[in-house]
Design an enzyme around this catalytic site. Structure first.
Site, PDB file in Angstrom:
ATOM      1  N   HIS A  50       4.968   5.431   2.296  1.00  0.00           N
ATOM      2  CA  HIS A  50       5.054   6.910   2.921  1.00  0.00           C
ATOM      3  C   HIS A  50       6.047   6.448   4.330  1.00  0.00           C
ATOM      4  O   HIS A  50       6.999   7.099   4.444  1.00  0.00           O
ATOM      5  CB  HIS A  50       3.903   7.044   3.589  1.00  0.00           C
ATOM      6  CG  HIS A  50       2.878   7.946   2.752  1.00  0.00           C
ATOM      7  ND1 HIS A  50       3.459   9.163   2.229  1.00  0.00           N
ATOM      8  CD2 HIS A  50       1.814   7.872   2.289  1.00  0.00           C
ATOM      9  CE1 HIS A  50       2.260   9.555   1.462  1.00  0.00           C
ATOM     10  NE2 HIS A  50       1.501   8.917   1.456  1.00  0.00           N
ATOM     11  N   CYS A  85       0.883  -1.272  -0.005  1.00  0.00           N
ATOM     12  CA  CYS A  85       0.091  -0.017   0.059  1.00  0.00           C
ATOM     13  C   CYS A  85       0.919   1.229  -0.076  1.00  0.00           C
ATOM     14  O   CYS A  85       2.062   1.203   0.312  1.00  0.00           O
ATOM     15  CB  CYS A  85      -1.015   0.053   1.172  1.00  0.00           C
ATOM     16  SG  CYS A  85      -1.991   1.514   1.491  1.00  0.00           S
ATOM     17  N   SER A  97       0.619   3.674   2.147  1.00  0.00           N
ATOM     18  CA  SER A  97       0.808   4.145   3.224  1.00  0.00           C
ATOM     19  C   SER A  97       2.555   3.090   3.838  1.00  0.00           C
ATOM     20  O   SER A  97       3.104   3.740   4.425  1.00  0.00           O
ATOM     21  CB  SER A  97       0.126   3.451   4.479  1.00  0.00           C
ATOM     22  OG  SER A  97      -1.217   4.305   3.968  1.00  0.00           O
ATOM     23  N   CYS A 155      -7.268  -2.740   3.119  1.00  0.00           N
ATOM     24  CA  CYS A 155      -7.031  -1.395   3.437  1.00  0.00           C
ATOM     25  C   CYS A 155      -7.464  -0.555   2.028  1.00  0.00           C
ATOM     26  O   CYS A 155      -8.537   0.200   2.177  1.00  0.00           O
ATOM     27  CB  CYS A 155      -5.441  -1.201   3.479  1.00  0.00           C
ATOM     28  SG  CYS A 155      -5.130   0.603   3.792  1.00  0.00           S
TER      29      CYS A 155
HETATM   30 ZN    ZN Z   1      -3.106   0.891   3.277  1.00  0.00          ZN
END
Ligand code: ZN
Ligand code: ZN
Length: 360
Positions: free
Chosen positions: A43, A38, A40, A160
């Site tokens: 990140h 993902c 995220s 997610c």
């Molecule tokens: Zn995610």
């Protein structure tokens, strides 16, 4: 168990061996079969989110098979196929009781952290899950049982990206049939905002991105029109496509800079709703002309698609089985656990909707 660990930002993840603690009374041990990669996670790799402690096992979008349940666990059994939910909920606080369990403030359970072999030293895991690993020990509220005929890669994405995007449209914004929608950013989450808007019966659904390959993909997820923001004025074009006043709902699903966020507010019509879905790096400032909101516009954040995982995951599976939710085309590539760094490179180059790590 084996797992992929991020030791320092902007360095490749390393595959390491760990031991799991014994399964506690309210805990469930899951053999992870599939884990989505993902944005995220990316990140965290890039250092955008210093609040996530590292070193850490990354991954928070997973599905697998229950191997062991604690003595007090009910509602899930050994052998069940499950999707993991990355946000715990206590069931009793105001947010849980109001039907917003992902806004519960219960922190991740630290008693489930894996240990270095033969040591007491533990390793952090992202969002209390760490799905870039062959196994995860989690509290029972973090697993949702699913039908056994559901493919694992597609199921993992519900944990997610799909929930976040589709949920932003149908739960957070509650997009109304026949209303107009614009979605900024056609990555894993944006494509799901688009198909959430399509499920809700919106028209037109305008996809905005700077990459033509992503805009082409957006059409297959329900976008009726596309705007390449690097080639034309996105706000003006959206106003034109919506017949002048702007869209009823605009979704920002990028989370990189303030600019698309402002454009999303600008292209929202009077009394319309702008939904902030993208998770921007910490400390991202947004300078807003206060008059922009004067005409009764609402700006709202969406967290995990306002999910009620035990209700919504199975709802999304039903939509998938009915041919209304496109999960198959989201799974752009699969890699073994050892391919995790390659998967991040493909994500960074914008080549994929989702890469999925598959473990045997
Ligand atoms: Zn995610
Ligand atoms: Zn709660």
């Amino acid at each position: 168990m084996k797992a992929a660990v991020l030791y320092e930002i902007n360095t490749p993840l390393k595959i390491e061996e760990f031991d799991l603690p014994d399964t506690g009374p309210n805990q469930v041990r899951v053999r992870i079969i599939a884990s989505g990669v993902c944005h995220s996670d990316w990140h965290v790799v890039k250092g955008d989110w210093p609040h996530i402690p590292i070193p850490s096992i990354l991954g928070h979008e997973g599905a697998g098979i229950v191997e062991e349940v604690g003595s007090q666990v009910s509602g899930v059994r050994e052998g069940d196929h499950v999707i993991l939910s990355w946000k715990r909920s206590c069931g009793y606080c105001e947010m849980c009781q109001k039907g917003f369990p992902t806004l519960c403030e219960l922190p991740p359970d630290t008693s489930t952290l894996p240990r270095f072999p033969g040591e007491q030293r533990t390793m952090e895991k992202m969002a209390g899950l760490g799905t870039f690993g062959t196994h995860a020990l989690v509290p029972q509220d973090a697993v949702v049982s699913i039908d056994k005929d559901m493919p694992f890669a597609q199921a993992a994405l519900i944990g997610c990206g799909v929930m976040t995007g589709v949920g932003a449209a149908i739960n957070t914004a509650q997009v109304q049939q026949g209303s107009s929608v614009a979605v900024f950013g056609c990555g894993g989450v944006g494509l799901n905002c688009i198909q959430g808007a399509a499920i809700a019966g919106a028209e037109p659904i305008i996809a905005v991105d700077v990459r033509d390959n992503k805009l082409e993909m957006a059409k297959r997820f329900g976008a009726t029109d596309t705007v390449n923001a690097s080639k034309e004025d996105a706000v003006a074009r959206i106003q034109e496509l919506s017949g002048g006043p702007g869209v009823h709902y605009a979704f920002e699903a990028i989370g990189v800079t303030g600019e698309p966020f402002l454009q999303a507010i600008q292209c929202t019509r009077r009394r319309g709703i702008t939904v902030f879905v993208g998770h921007a790096p910490e400390g991202t400032p947004v300078a807003l002309d206060a008059r922009m909101l004067m005409h009764e516009k609402t700006v709202i954040g969406s967290y995990y698609g306002s999910a009620r995982p035990h209700v919504d995951f199975s709802r999304l599976i039903r939509l998938y089985k009915a041919g209304k939710l496109n999960l198959d085309e989201l799974v752009t590539r699969t890699y073994p656990l050892e391919g995790v760094n390659e998967a991040f490179e493909a994500l960074g180059r914008g080549e994929v909707a989702r890469s999925v790590l598959m473990f045997d």
